[in-house]
Write a protein that holds these residues in place. Structure first.
Motif, PDB file in Angstrom:
ATOM      1  N   LYS A  41     -78.113  10.841   7.438  1.00  0.00           N
ATOM      2  CA  LYS A  41     -78.292   9.768   8.418  1.00  0.00           C
ATOM      3  C   LYS A  41     -76.980   9.052   8.733  1.00  0.00           C
ATOM      4  CE  LYS A  41     -83.027  10.002   7.522  1.00  0.00           C
ATOM      5  NZ  LYS A  41     -83.935   9.980   6.401  1.00  0.00           N
ATOM      6  N   SER A  42     -76.976   8.294   9.829  1.00  0.00           N
ATOM      7  CA  SER A  42     -75.733   7.663  10.279  1.00  0.00           C
ATOM      8  C   SER A  42     -75.369   6.483   9.380  1.00  0.00           C
ATOM      9  CB  SER A  42     -75.897   7.164  11.706  1.00  0.00           C
ATOM     10  OG  SER A  42     -76.739   6.036  11.717  1.00  0.00           O
ATOM     11  N   GLU A  59     -74.640   3.508  10.246  1.00  0.00           N
ATOM     12  CA  GLU A  59     -75.341   2.314  10.736  1.00  0.00           C
ATOM     13  C   GLU A  59     -76.724   2.201  10.095  1.00  0.00           C
ATOM     14  OE1 GLU A  59     -73.680   4.485  12.441  1.00  0.00           O
ATOM     15  OE2 GLU A  59     -72.699   3.636  14.207  1.00  0.00           O
ATOM     16  N   THR A  60     -77.448   3.311  10.095  1.00  0.00           N
ATOM     17  CA  THR A  60     -78.805   3.303   9.539  1.00  0.00           C
ATOM     18  C   THR A  60     -78.784   3.103   8.026  1.00  0.00           C
ATOM     19  OG1 THR A  60     -79.724   4.597  11.355  1.00  0.00           O
ATOM     20  CG2 THR A  60     -80.870   4.764   9.247  1.00  0.00           C
ATOM     21  N   ARG A  74     -78.149  -0.487   7.264  1.00  0.00           N
ATOM     22  CA  ARG A  74     -79.345  -1.308   7.494  1.00  0.00           C
ATOM     23  C   ARG A  74     -80.324  -1.195   6.327  1.00  0.00           C
ATOM     24  NH1 ARG A  74     -83.818  -0.086  10.816  1.00  0.00           N
ATOM     25  NH2 ARG A  74     -82.720   1.699  11.696  1.00  0.00           N
ATOM     26  N   TYR A  75     -80.551   0.035   5.861  1.00  0.00           N
ATOM     27  CA  TYR A  75     -81.467   0.242   4.741  1.00  0.00           C
ATOM     28  C   TYR A  75     -80.923  -0.433   3.466  1.00  0.00           C
ATOM     29  CZ  TYR A  75     -83.827   3.824   7.593  1.00  0.00           C
ATOM     30  OH  TYR A  75     -84.515   4.502   8.572  1.00  0.00           O
TER      31      TYR A  75
END
Lengths: 279, 279
Positions: free
Chosen positions: A45-46, A48-49, A52-53
């Motif tokens: 996943k990126s 950014e993601t 966030r997580y």
């Protein structure tokens, strides 16, 4: 002295290898582990993601009053550590820095290889950490995306695992490295076939032990350790239903896993945000 | 007649194979596609979690005013379709029922194999759907967890793919099936090695075409088709940053992918929920 727990998180079950070493080094400490099994894996996943997580999870663990956070996931350590340090005031320990330190102390030829997920490798976090410690060390990296699903399928010692390892690692061996950092908590499960390909003269470095040492050092420095006579309690949270985590986790910890609770981080965040926005 | 779009979702990029067939069958229709790339894959996650994700996505697509929903993900079709039908009033089409129908019409020996993710196979959704259509057909199933990461790594025609296919499928061939349902949207990418193992007398069934036919039938029956002279527009949403989806998606659609927008479903849901609760 602080009686608070040590918080530890990973995208899934792999971080339990880090928890295990922490419990071994600091048996008096309480721990709270969160495995984000509803959104695993992070490695594809990126940034950014993943950031966030990682923030959602840290919010949850800080809400349970931890004294220190261990980011036991290589991908999250690689891309989210700076962002977490900006947003939270407790000490935060990743697995990259300890792994890099161990690699630098182990290598004799000054040629180190690092394998990990696509996210970890793309971030260059290991290369930067190693270069910061010793600018002379040469670092080659390789993403090995199939190692995680192989480990989860339990195919760690068959022909498919062997061929996959050969395909990913043969180039690294030819580069003449003498040290290989297993830059993903799943990879120690494939140690056998990795050793076969790399040969016995290449040292495999796994960050778990060194990370535990770092945690012990920080708690001691800040005078946050519990009395050694104590025996810690261990709590586990996951974001998907616990069954799979319990099965694999018991394998990781030798049957020693306690109760595992499911938590909905989206809802947790929702409630919090609703309160903040609700004026 | 309805000018509204057809909504389509998948855990990631795989559902584009279904979109492609729908566009081929109904070029006059607008489509809105959502790929849940921030939480992919679904196949290893629990039914509860997949149902929660599927509901969030359907909420989002229904909010964009679609006239019909296609669940282009086998795992979500297998575990979440009933729950979606309970919660939403538009027609909802999964990929299991069409795949099952095709398999039943194709088999001559009455022995059908179904391969899919762990979630799909555990649900027995294909077996139930096939038995409903023809109780005489024998169904054998096999989860092939490594096929998705292999397809995503692009290892679809090498020795690792071949060995993996052999390991998963050899038993099915020995069972004497004459039809193999590719019960996961990623699997058609591995058609080559799957055919090698199964032999040329076994027919591979991929639900995409049959699903498109089902969609066309329902829209026609409900008088919801747009005039055939129209040319549809296609919008794409993903939950992680679009780069990876664009790259792989263009490969799936032959370079025909339009603009892709990122959306945060957790936030979307949050805002919606906040509004409902905020009295």
């Amino acid at each position: 002295m602080s009686w608070k727990a040590i918080g530890i998180f990973d995208s899934g079950v792999g971080g339990l290898t880090v928890l295990k070493e922490i419990v071994k080094a600091l048996p008096q400490e309480d721990t709270i582990y969160l495995g984000d099994t509803a959104r695993v894996p992070y490695g594809t996943k990126s940034p950014e993601t993943v950031i966030r997580y990682a923030r959602q999870i840290t919010e949850f663990l800080v809400g349970r009053d931890i004294k220190l956070l261990v980011v036991a996931c290589n991908t999250a350590s690689a891309v989210a550590l700076d962002s977490l340090n900006e947003a939270f005031s407790i000490p935060i320990v990743g697995v990259i820095e300890p792994g890099a330190r161990r690699a630098v102390s182990v290598t004799k030829t000054g040629k180190v290889a690092v394998i990990g997920t696509e996210g970890t490798v793309k971030s260059s976090a290991y290369t930067k950490a190693i270069k910061r410690l010793s600018s002379d060390v040469q670092v080659v990296t390789r993403a090995c995306p199939l190692f995680v699903p192989l480990a989860e399928e339990g195919w760690v010692d068959n022909e498919v695992a062997r061929l996959t390892a050969r395909s990913y690692l043969e180039g690294l061996r030819e580069d003449g490295v003498d040290t290989l950092v297993l830059g993903c908590t799943h990879y120690p499960l494939l140690k056998g076939v990795i050793e076969e390909v790399m040969g016995s003269d290449v040292v495999l470095v796994d960050s778990a032990e060194e990370t535990a040492r770092t945690v012990a050092g920080i708690l001691a420095d800040h005078d946050l350790l519990r009395p050694v006579a104590e025996k810690g309690n261990h709590h586990y949270f996951v974001t998907d239903v616990p069954a799979g985590f319990i099965r694999v986790g018991n394998r990781f910890l030798g049957g020693d896993l306690g109760d595992v609770y499911q938590v909905n981080l989206e809802q947790a965040i929702q409630v919090g945000d609703g309160g903040d926005d609700g004026e």
